[in-house]
Design a protein around this motif. Structure first.
Motif, mmCIF file in Angstrom:
data_model
loop_
_atom_site.group_PDB
_atom_site.id
_atom_site.type_symbol
_atom_site.label_atom_id
_atom_site.label_comp_id
_atom_site.label_asym_id
_atom_site.label_seq_id
_atom_site.Cartn_x
_atom_site.Cartn_y
_atom_site.Cartn_z
ATOM 1 N N ILE A 20 0.982 -1.025 0.433
ATOM 2 C CA ILE A 20 0.175 0.397 -0.084
ATOM 3 C C ILE A 20 0.806 1.338 -0.273
ATOM 4 O O ILE A 20 1.351 1.450 1.008
ATOM 5 N N ILE B 106 -9.040 -1.361 0.142
ATOM 6 C CA ILE B 106 -8.878 -1.163 -1.028
ATOM 7 C C ILE B 106 -7.928 -2.551 -1.484
ATOM 8 O O ILE B 106 -7.127 -2.636 -2.159
ATOM 9 N N LYS B 107 -8.438 -3.178 -0.074
ATOM 10 C CA LYS B 107 -7.195 -4.999 -0.205
ATOM 11 C C LYS B 107 -7.834 -5.727 -1.614
ATOM 12 O O LYS B 107 -6.840 -6.663 -2.528
ATOM 13 N N GLN C 76 -7.793 -3.899 -4.343
ATOM 14 C CA GLN C 76 -7.301 -2.173 -5.703
ATOM 15 C C GLN C 76 -5.649 -3.269 -6.391
ATOM 16 O O GLN C 76 -5.581 -3.551 -5.524
ATOM 17 N N LYS D 292 -2.994 0.420 -4.743
ATOM 18 C CA LYS D 292 -3.246 0.680 -3.510
ATOM 19 C C LYS D 292 -2.779 2.041 -2.839
ATOM 20 O O LYS D 292 -1.285 1.930 -2.814
ATOM 21 N N SER D 293 -3.844 2.484 -2.257
ATOM 22 C CA SER D 293 -3.097 4.259 -1.822
ATOM 23 C C SER D 293 -3.734 4.624 -0.852
ATOM 24 O O SER D 293 -5.975 4.576 -0.862
ATOM 25 N N ILE D 294 -3.522 4.926 0.321
ATOM 26 C CA ILE D 294 -4.159 6.085 1.814
ATOM 27 C C ILE D 294 -2.868 7.196 1.739
ATOM 28 O O ILE D 294 -2.071 6.676 2.013
ATOM 29 N N ASP E 165 -8.838 7.038 0.743
ATOM 30 C CA ASP E 165 -8.214 6.029 0.200
ATOM 31 C C ASP E 165 -8.548 5.978 -1.031
ATOM 32 O O ASP E 165 -9.562 6.446 -1.555
ATOM 33 N N ASN E 166 -8.280 5.258 -2.279
ATOM 34 C CA ASN E 166 -8.827 4.813 -3.736
ATOM 35 C C ASN E 166 -9.470 3.981 -3.710
ATOM 36 O O ASN E 166 -9.442 3.064 -4.762
ATOM 37 N N GLY E 167 -10.314 3.130 -2.947
ATOM 38 C CA GLY E 167 -10.769 1.991 -2.786
ATOM 39 C C GLY E 167 -12.956 3.156 -3.691
ATOM 40 O O GLY E 167 -12.391 3.917 -4.104
ATOM 41 N N GLY F 24 -12.994 6.495 -4.760
ATOM 42 C CA GLY F 24 -12.529 6.344 -3.406
ATOM 43 C C GLY F 24 -13.140 7.257 -2.710
ATOM 44 O O GLY F 24 -14.008 7.627 -2.088
#
Length: 443
Positions: A326, A360-361, A363, A366-368, A385-387, A436
């Motif tokens: 991530i 985001i698991k 994606q 994954k970005s936070i 997050d980018n979910g 997100g």
């Protein structure tokens, strides 16, 4: 222009006209000096023109004065003396109109200041559904710099625009609407009035989400207290008694040389008691878990630097972030600080970061991101997050205690986080789209 001795000037000019006319006519008819009579008639014409110009000058000034009133131009001055009656009248009327205009401008400025000062969004529509008055709160609420009509409001929310058209004077209604990814609970109230034979509709919009959340938390807390009290009173004796009976049966089975049938019967009873004991303990654990919602410790306030707080959270989750590959970004102003309980804030951030990791698991990238900003003297700490985002039907319930979409979730994390922010006199807001989700802690 001066109007001193106006009557005297008119009378003298009329007398001059009579004298010149009579003299010219007499000399022309009774003497041979016809050239003298020519000059006398010429002088008569000049005096007549002078009289006409003198009389019409007051009419022109009156016309000019009236046009100035029509055009709201009161910059002209009218010098006068005690005998200048007309100029004095012009001066007095001009002063009255100037004072009225200044008073009108002052009242309008006063109204604008009051409207801009209130934190309730206000829009005023005329009978053609055009906006004639709006304030800064309305622009911020609907995230538009300019709202010109109901049609323009419909581009933000068709439901809100529809309510504005439907509601009558004195009516009030609660509307849920999503603006810029944020779910709002708007209290819409309408007042109609008539001004200069035109109908107007004054509409106020107030986001009462925080008030509803506060009442909702109180209601849930009361419900949980009752439930936990009653369940504990029932579960604990059952658990204790089943454990005692189970031990008695186990002892009796071991002590006696019973037949196979009796052994099987005893085994069934022991199995049932073991099940009762296990489920009773599980239920007791369940009650103790949810009882946390009613027993949040009172904050111990101190000055908390946000950057060290965020860095501490990053270090806590570092193994999980690296294992899940991530991209964890921190954009925190090192000068920002809040008056809060650091331990309770840790609890809120841990819950939000856990939720973001879960979101985001699946994606590919994954970005936070944890970031801060100042907005209208408020410090905002954001976890983004980018979910895939939160569906609308879920977004409306995420702060409801026990509500969860996770198989292993307890459903109290976000509710507890909102309660903690309430104890800090702040709030927690969520914005979600297909790009997100962002949770914002507002201090």
């Amino acid at each position: 222009m001066r109007y001193k001795y106006f009557r005297l000037n008119v009378v003298l000019r009329i007398l001059a006209l009579l004298v010149l006319g009579y003299s010219g006519f007499y000399i022309l008819t009774q003497t041979h000096f016809w050239l003298v009579s020519f000059w006398l008639f010429l002088a008569l014409v000049i005096v007549l023109i002078s009289l006409i110009r003198y009389v019409e000058r007051s009419r022109r000034d009156l016309t000019y004065f009236l046009l100035s009133i029509k055009q709201n131009d009161f910059s002209n001055s009218f010098p006068y003396e005690k005998t200048d009656e007309l100029n004095f009248a012009f001066h007095e009327i001009n002063q009255v109109m100037k004072n009225l205009r200044n008073e009108k401008a002052s009242n309008y400025l006063y109204l604008q200041t009051v409207v801009e000062h209130v934190r309730v969004a206000v829009l005023c529509f005329d009978e053609d559904d055009k906006v004639t008055l709006s304030n800064k709160a309305a622009k911020e609420l609907f995230q538009k710099d300019h709202i010109s009509s109901i049609a323009s409001l419909a581009k933000v929310s068709e439901e809100v625009a529809s309510k504005v058209e439907q509601l009558k004077s004195g009516e009030r209604e609660l509307v849920k609407v999503k603006v810029g990814g944020t779910l709002l609970n708007l209290s819409v109230q309408v007042t109609t009035f008539k001004l200069q034979d035109k109908d107007y509709k004054l509409v106020s919009f107030q986001d009462i989400k925080s008030e509803l959340e506060e009442k909702e938390i109180e209601s849930w807390q009361r419900l949980i207290r009752v439930l936990t009290h009653e369940i504990k009173n029932s579960v604990i004796p059952i658990s204790t008694l089943s454990e005692v009976i189970l031990q008695v049966f186990k002892t009796e089975v071991q002590a006696k040389n019973s037949s196979q049938t009796e052994a099987e019967a005893y085994q069934d009873i022991v199995g049932g008691l073991e099940t009762i004991e296990a489920r009773s303990k599980g239920l007791a654990h369940f009650v103790n878990t949810y009882d946390q919602l009613t027993k949040v410790s009172k904050p111990e306030f101190s000055t908390v630097q946000l950057l060290p707080l965020v860095n501490r959270i990053e270090n806590l989750f570092k193994p999980d972030l690296e294992a899940a590959n991530i991209d964890f970004k921190v954009k925190v102003d090192p000068t920002l600080e809040v008056n809060a309980d650091a331990n309770l804030l840790d609890q809120v951030l841990i819950n939000l970061v856990k939720n973001a990791i879960e979101a985001i698991k699946d994606q590919p990238y994954k970005s936070i991101q944890l970031s801060t900003r100042l907005e209208q003297d408020k410090v905002i700490l954001s976890v983004r997050d980018n979910g895939p985002g939160i569906p609308d039907e879920v977004l409306d319930n995420i702060f409801v205690p026990f509500y969860t979409t996770k198989q292993s979730g307890s459903g109290i994390g976000l509710s507890l986080s909102r309660q903690i922010m309430g104890l800090h006199k702040g709030s927690i807001a969520v914005k979600s789209s297909s790009e997100g989700t962002s949770f914002e802690l507002i201090f």
